[in-house]
Design a protein around this motif. Structure first.
Motif, PDB file in Angstrom:
ATOM      1  N   ASN A  89      42.453  33.750  11.062  1.00  0.00           N
ATOM      2  CA  ASN A  89      42.228  35.431  11.134  1.00  0.00           C
ATOM      3  C   ASN A  89      42.164  35.291   9.346  1.00  0.00           C
ATOM      4  OD1 ASN A  89      41.800  35.593  14.005  1.00  0.00           O
ATOM      5  ND2 ASN A  89      43.785  36.414  13.500  1.00  0.00           N
ATOM      6  N   ALA A  90      41.912  34.144   8.976  1.00  0.00           N
ATOM      7  CA  ALA A  90      42.328  34.627   6.610  1.00  0.00           C
ATOM      8  C   ALA A  90      40.734  34.954   6.727  1.00  0.00           C
ATOM      9  CB  ALA A  90      43.093  33.702   6.407  1.00  0.00           C
ATOM     10  N   ALA A  91      39.808  33.835   6.560  1.00  0.00           N
ATOM     11  CA  ALA A  91      38.539  33.819   6.874  1.00  0.00           C
ATOM     12  C   ALA A  91      38.058  34.688   7.293  1.00  0.00           C
ATOM     13  CB  ALA A  91      37.525  32.643   6.659  1.00  0.00           C
ATOM     14  N   ASN A  92      38.298  35.263   8.700  1.00  0.00           N
ATOM     15  CA  ASN A  92      37.567  37.055   8.773  1.00  0.00           C
ATOM     16  C   ASN A  92      38.261  37.955   8.738  1.00  0.00           C
ATOM     17  OD1 ASN A  92      36.260  34.697  10.875  1.00  0.00           O
ATOM     18  ND2 ASN A  92      38.178  34.986  12.192  1.00  0.00           N
ATOM     19  N   THR A  93      39.284  38.220   7.684  1.00  0.00           N
ATOM     20  CA  THR A  93      39.306  39.133   7.308  1.00  0.00           C
ATOM     21  C   THR A  93      39.547  39.086   6.043  1.00  0.00           C
ATOM     22  OG1 THR A  93      42.165  38.590   6.848  1.00  0.00           O
ATOM     23  CG2 THR A  93      41.230  39.797   8.774  1.00  0.00           C
TER      24      THR A  93
ATOM     25  N   ILE B 208      39.597  43.154   3.223  1.00  0.00           N
ATOM     26  CA  ILE B 208      40.141  42.810   2.394  1.00  0.00           C
ATOM     27  C   ILE B 208      39.599  43.481   0.761  1.00  0.00           C
ATOM     28  CG2 ILE B 208      42.081  42.419   0.573  1.00  0.00           C
ATOM     29  CD1 ILE B 208      42.785  40.355   3.191  1.00  0.00           C
ATOM     30  N   GLU B 209      40.446  44.634   0.366  1.00  0.00           N
ATOM     31  CA  GLU B 209      39.882  44.866  -1.500  1.00  0.00           C
ATOM     32  C   GLU B 209      40.315  44.632  -2.825  1.00  0.00           C
ATOM     33  OE1 GLU B 209      38.816  48.853  -1.724  1.00  0.00           O
ATOM     34  OE2 GLU B 209      37.496  49.182   0.868  1.00  0.00           O
ATOM     35  N   ILE B 210      40.077  43.317  -3.980  1.00  0.00           N
ATOM     36  CA  ILE B 210      40.319  43.263  -4.436  1.00  0.00           C
ATOM     37  C   ILE B 210      40.287  44.070  -5.709  1.00  0.00           C
ATOM     38  CG2 ILE B 210      41.181  41.028  -5.515  1.00  0.00           C
ATOM     39  CD1 ILE B 210      42.062  41.111  -2.880  1.00  0.00           C
ATOM     40  N   SER B 211      41.288  44.914  -6.083  1.00  0.00           N
ATOM     41  CA  SER B 211      41.481  45.374  -7.586  1.00  0.00           C
ATOM     42  C   SER B 211      41.179  44.736  -8.631  1.00  0.00           C
ATOM     43  CB  SER B 211      42.491  46.512  -7.904  1.00  0.00           C
ATOM     44  OG  SER B 211      43.339  46.271  -7.623  1.00  0.00           O
TER      45      SER B 211
ATOM     46  N   CYS C 211      52.976  38.006  -9.380  1.00  0.00           N
ATOM     47  CA  CYS C 211      52.502  37.862  -7.787  1.00  0.00           C
ATOM     48  C   CYS C 211      54.010  37.632  -7.219  1.00  0.00           C
ATOM     49  CB  CYS C 211      52.975  35.875  -8.146  1.00  0.00           C
ATOM     50  SG  CYS C 211      52.375  35.780  -5.969  1.00  0.00           S
ATOM     51  N   PRO C 212      53.651  38.633  -5.885  1.00  0.00           N
ATOM     52  CA  PRO C 212      54.992  38.451  -5.110  1.00  0.00           C
ATOM     53  C   PRO C 212      55.642  37.470  -4.690  1.00  0.00           C
ATOM     54  CG  PRO C 212      53.151  39.286  -3.847  1.00  0.00           C
ATOM     55  CD  PRO C 212      52.816  38.878  -5.151  1.00  0.00           C
ATOM     56  N   HIS C 213      54.925  36.500  -4.555  1.00  0.00           N
ATOM     57  CA  HIS C 213      55.339  35.128  -3.499  1.00  0.00           C
ATOM     58  C   HIS C 213      56.504  34.759  -4.636  1.00  0.00           C
ATOM     59  CE1 HIS C 213      53.960  36.761   0.224  1.00  0.00           C
ATOM     60  NE2 HIS C 213      52.820  37.063  -0.402  1.00  0.00           N
ATOM     61  N   CYS C 214      55.158  34.399  -5.957  1.00  0.00           N
ATOM     62  CA  CYS C 214      56.032  33.149  -7.007  1.00  0.00           C
ATOM     63  C   CYS C 214      56.568  34.331  -8.419  1.00  0.00           C
ATOM     64  CB  CYS C 214      55.431  31.873  -7.456  1.00  0.00           C
ATOM     65  SG  CYS C 214      53.893  32.431  -8.719  1.00  0.00           S
ATOM     66  N   GLY C 215      56.379  34.691  -8.193  1.00  0.00           N
ATOM     67  CA  GLY C 215      56.746  35.556  -9.885  1.00  0.00           C
ATOM     68  C   GLY C 215      55.663  35.080 -11.026  1.00  0.00           C
ATOM     69  N   LYS C 216      54.993  34.552 -10.726  1.00  0.00           N
ATOM     70  CA  LYS C 216      53.809  33.510 -11.991  1.00  0.00           C
ATOM     71  C   LYS C 216      53.211  34.908 -12.247  1.00  0.00           C
ATOM     72  CE  LYS C 216      53.840  29.061 -10.765  1.00  0.00           C
ATOM     73  NZ  LYS C 216      52.702  27.948 -10.964  1.00  0.00           N
ATOM     74  N   THR C 217      52.947  35.325 -13.742  1.00  0.00           N
ATOM     75  CA  THR C 217      52.098  36.535 -14.217  1.00  0.00           C
ATOM     76  C   THR C 217      50.595  35.618 -14.466  1.00  0.00           C
ATOM     77  OG1 THR C 217      53.126  36.521 -16.311  1.00  0.00           O
ATOM     78  CG2 THR C 217      53.471  37.850 -14.823  1.00  0.00           C
TER      79      THR C 217
ATOM     80  N   THR D 291      42.891  33.571  -0.442  1.00  0.00           N
ATOM     81  CA  THR D 291      44.743  33.754  -0.596  1.00  0.00           C
ATOM     82  C   THR D 291      44.801  34.485  -0.539  1.00  0.00           C
ATOM     83  OG1 THR D 291      44.385  31.981  -2.857  1.00  0.00           O
ATOM     84  CG2 THR D 291      46.509  32.827  -2.216  1.00  0.00           C
ATOM     85  N   LEU D 292      44.604  36.008  -0.362  1.00  0.00           N
ATOM     86  CA  LEU D 292      45.603  37.239  -0.263  1.00  0.00           C
ATOM     87  C   LEU D 292      45.406  37.076   1.694  1.00  0.00           C
ATOM     88  CD1 LEU D 292      44.691  39.556  -3.087  1.00  0.00           C
ATOM     89  CD2 LEU D 292      46.486  38.456  -2.767  1.00  0.00           C
ATOM     90  N   ALA D 293      44.082  36.883   2.164  1.00  0.00           N
ATOM     91  CA  ALA D 293      44.440  37.554   3.355  1.00  0.00           C
ATOM     92  C   ALA D 293      45.272  36.379   4.237  1.00  0.00           C
ATOM     93  CB  ALA D 293      43.048  36.700   3.810  1.00  0.00           C
ATOM     94  N   ALA D 294      45.139  34.835   4.278  1.00  0.00           N
ATOM     95  CA  ALA D 294      46.343  33.797   4.247  1.00  0.00           C
ATOM     96  C   ALA D 294      47.347  34.319   3.715  1.00  0.00           C
ATOM     97  CB  ALA D 294      46.374  32.854   3.479  1.00  0.00           C
ATOM     98  N   LEU D 295      47.943  34.502   3.539  1.00  0.00           N
ATOM     99  CA  LEU D 295      49.235  35.208   2.597  1.00  0.00           C
ATOM    100  C   LEU D 295      49.862  36.575   3.918  1.00  0.00           C
ATOM    101  CD1 LEU D 295      49.546  34.751  -0.989  1.00  0.00           C
ATOM    102  CD2 LEU D 295      50.802  33.723   0.329  1.00  0.00           C
ATOM    103  N   GLU D 296      48.688  37.025   3.936  1.00  0.00           N
ATOM    104  CA  GLU D 296      48.890  38.371   4.727  1.00  0.00           C
ATOM    105  C   GLU D 296      49.252  38.106   6.311  1.00  0.00           C
ATOM    106  OE1 GLU D 296      46.287  41.662   4.224  1.00  0.00           O
ATOM    107  OE2 GLU D 296      46.347  41.692   2.605  1.00  0.00           O
ATOM    108  N   GLU D 297      48.754  36.877   6.775  1.00  0.00           N
ATOM    109  CA  GLU D 297      48.145  35.845   8.197  1.00  0.00           C
ATOM    110  C   GLU D 297      49.587  35.759   8.249  1.00  0.00           C
ATOM    111  OE1 GLU D 297      45.296  33.393  11.139  1.00  0.00           O
ATOM    112  OE2 GLU D 297      44.771  33.633   9.277  1.00  0.00           O
TER     113      GLU D 297
END
Length: 77
Positions: free
Chosen positions: A2-6, A10-13, A23-29, A37-43
């Motif tokens: 579903n990641a590719a479909n969503t 997704i609106e990216i600012s 990054c909330p997952h790895c802490g990198k800036t 990537t965001l859609a895959a993380l959400e899925e």
């Protein structure tokens, strides 16, 4: 998947290191995840919460031959 479909929904600012993004997952800036990537993380997080069923798990130990395992994998897909 579903990641590719969503991705389209997704609106990216414009976020990045200059905007104080962390990054909330790895802490990198130094990177900004793209829409895919965001859609895959959400899925993935939805799968972890049980909202979306995960992939079918096949236990290879229950099959006697490699051909039986291949057949089961083909049937699952």
């Amino acid at each position: 998947m579903n990641a590719a479909n969503t991705v389209e929904t997704i609106e990216i600012s414009q976020i990045g290191a200059d905007a104080g993004y962390v990054c909330p997952h790895c802490g990198k800036t130094e990177h900004t995840p793209n829409a895919v990537t965001l859609a895959a993380l959400e899925e993935g997080e939805a799968i972890l919460r049980g909202e979306i069923p995960s992939a079918i798990f096949i236990d290879p130990a229950q099959y006697q031959t490699r051909e039986e395992l291949k057949t089961a994998l083909k049937e699952a897909l």
